[in-house]
Enzyme design. Structure first.
Site, short mmCIF file in Angstrom:
data_model
loop_
_atom_site.label_atom_id
_atom_site.label_comp_id
_atom_site.label_asym_id
_atom_site.label_seq_id
_atom_site.Cartn_x
_atom_site.Cartn_y
_atom_site.Cartn_z
N THR A 174 11.62 7.40 -10.92
CA THR A 174 12.08 8.79 -10.76
C THR A 174 12.53 9.33 -12.10
OG1 THR A 174 12.65 8.74 -8.45
CG2 THR A 174 13.81 10.33 -9.74
N ARG A 232 7.96 11.52 4.41
CA ARG A 232 9.41 11.53 4.12
C ARG A 232 9.65 12.33 2.84
NH1 ARG A 232 12.31 9.69 -0.70
NH2 ARG A 232 14.42 9.12 -0.08
N GLY A 275 12.56 13.21 -0.07
CA GLY A 275 13.87 12.81 -0.61
C GLY A 275 14.63 13.99 -1.18
N ASP A 276 15.59 13.68 -2.02
CA ASP A 276 16.43 14.73 -2.60
C ASP A 276 15.77 15.46 -3.76
OD1 ASP A 276 16.57 12.23 -4.03
OD2 ASP A 276 18.14 13.13 -5.26
N THR A 323 19.00 11.00 -9.62
CA THR A 323 18.13 9.90 -9.22
C THR A 323 18.95 8.92 -8.40
OG1 THR A 323 16.84 8.01 -9.93
CG2 THR A 323 18.54 8.75 -11.45
N GLY A 324 18.35 8.40 -7.34
CA GLY A 324 19.07 7.46 -6.50
C GLY A 324 18.58 7.53 -5.08
N GLY A 360 17.85 8.98 -2.06
CA GLY A 360 17.73 10.41 -1.79
C GLY A 360 18.44 10.91 -0.54
N1 ASP Z 1 15.82 10.10 -5.36
C1 ASP Z 1 14.51 9.59 -5.14
C2 ASP Z 1 14.17 9.71 -3.67
O1 ASP Z 1 15.01 9.40 -2.85
C3 ASP Z 1 14.31 8.17 -5.54
C4 ASP Z 1 14.84 7.79 -6.89
O2 ASP Z 1 15.57 8.53 -7.52
O3 ASP Z 1 14.47 6.69 -7.37
O4 ASP Z 1 13.06 10.02 -3.36
#
Ligand code: ASP
Length: 315
Positions: free
Chosen positions: A182, A210, A212-213, A233-234, A236
């Protein structure tokens, strides 16, 4: 003098020195530096914050090491579905794309949506057709195939687990190779304008469709010239529930906190309380920056016109 600043990230998670070879570490550092310079060169020539974040994120999307664009992870169905968004702080303009396939640079599609559609957020086939109309570069499925992502997916595809590209879950112990991803960038340009951009392949073995954030304005990405520009990032799902990026802006706007104070509350308190593993990068209109994470590491870099440059991975 207006301070110009560019910060980037390439994902946060369980990134441990002992899991890394010196060669691989060097590849990550080089990839981060190339992206940082791609964006910073634009700022240095009085280019806009949005052009700088697009250049930096595109460079990371083109690098197979990072989970975005070319290096995107596999979904439960063994496909690649990408999410991205961009926001400008000046007029609160935004563009976002979710679940798009075969587009080489999803961040450029998000930008086209911001500039040339009547909408903010497109998904799936509609987003793809808009990419066609705008003549963006497309790639076949092969372009997005990488052996190490395939191995990552193979280890979990028969389970109901999905995982952050970079976290130490049970299933990941099966993996010798931990790859992380990400990507995002935030910038403050010579005119004091802010922009934020984020792009991802999401989480390995995620349910198809799906989201994510990353493409959700206010959760994974936010920019407002009155406060800050943020790229997250994280995990989501938790960042969506925390409305993480906008919360930093709110803490600055309504409580008068500094960028660092506001990010610290969101990353190290609010997200931690709901098990929201990850991090974020931010800049404000004075060119101040912060790169914070509650995980073991975050691929990150920052550069400004006070001769400061940092590229790091671990805590
Ligand atoms: N935030 C991203 C998601 O949930 C994943 C990531 O940041 O690695 O899609």
């Amino acid at each position: 003098m207006q301070k110009i600043t560019l910060a980037i990230h390439g994902g946060a998670g369980t990134i441990l020195r002992e899991d890394m070879t010196p060669e691989l570490e060097q590849l990550y550092l080089t990839g981060l530096e190339e992206a940082l310079l791609a964006g910073y060169t634009i700022l240095e020539k009085s280019g806009t914050a949005s052009n700088a974040v697009i250049a930096a994120v595109s460079a990371l999307e083109n690098n197979v090491l990072f989970n975005a664009g070319r290096g995107s992870v596999f979904t439960k169905r063994g496909e690649h579905e990408m999410d991205a968004s961009i926001m400008e702080g000046k007029n609160l303009e935004a563009g976002a794309v979710a679940g798009v396939k075969n587009v080489r640079n999803p961040i450029q599609l998000a930008n086209e949506i911001m500039l040339h559609s009547h909408h903010v957020f497109l998904s799936g086939q509609g987003a793809f057709e808009f990419a066609l109309q705008q003549k963006l570069a497309l790639e076949s499925d092969d372009y997005f195939y990488s052996q190490f992502r395939y191995e990552q997916w193979k280890a979990v595809r028969d389970t109901n687990n999905y995982m952050l590209d970079h976290s130490q879950h049970e299933t990941e112990k099966l993996l010798k190779d931990k790859k992380f991803g990400t990507v995002g960038a935030v910038a403050c340009d010579a005119f004091g304008n802010l922009a934020a951009a984020t792009s991802t392949g999401g989480m390995t073995n995620k349910q198809f469709n799906r989201i994510g954030d990353t493409p959700v304005i206010g959760s994974g990405t936010y920019a407002n010239n009155n406060t800050c520009a943020i790229s997250c990032t994280g995990h989501g799902e938790l960042f969506i529930r925390a409305v993480a990026a906008y919360d930093v802006s709110c803490l600055m706007e309504y409580k008068g906190l500094s960028l660092h104070e506001a990010m610290n509350i969101v990353v190290n308190d609010k997200l931690v309380k709901i098990n929201g593993e990850g991090g974020m990068i931010g800049v404000d209109t004075k060119g101040n920056f912060a790169l914070l994470f509650n995980s073991e590491g975050m691929y990150r870099g920052v550069k400004n016109n006070e001769n400061y440059q940092e590229i790091s991975i671990y805590r």
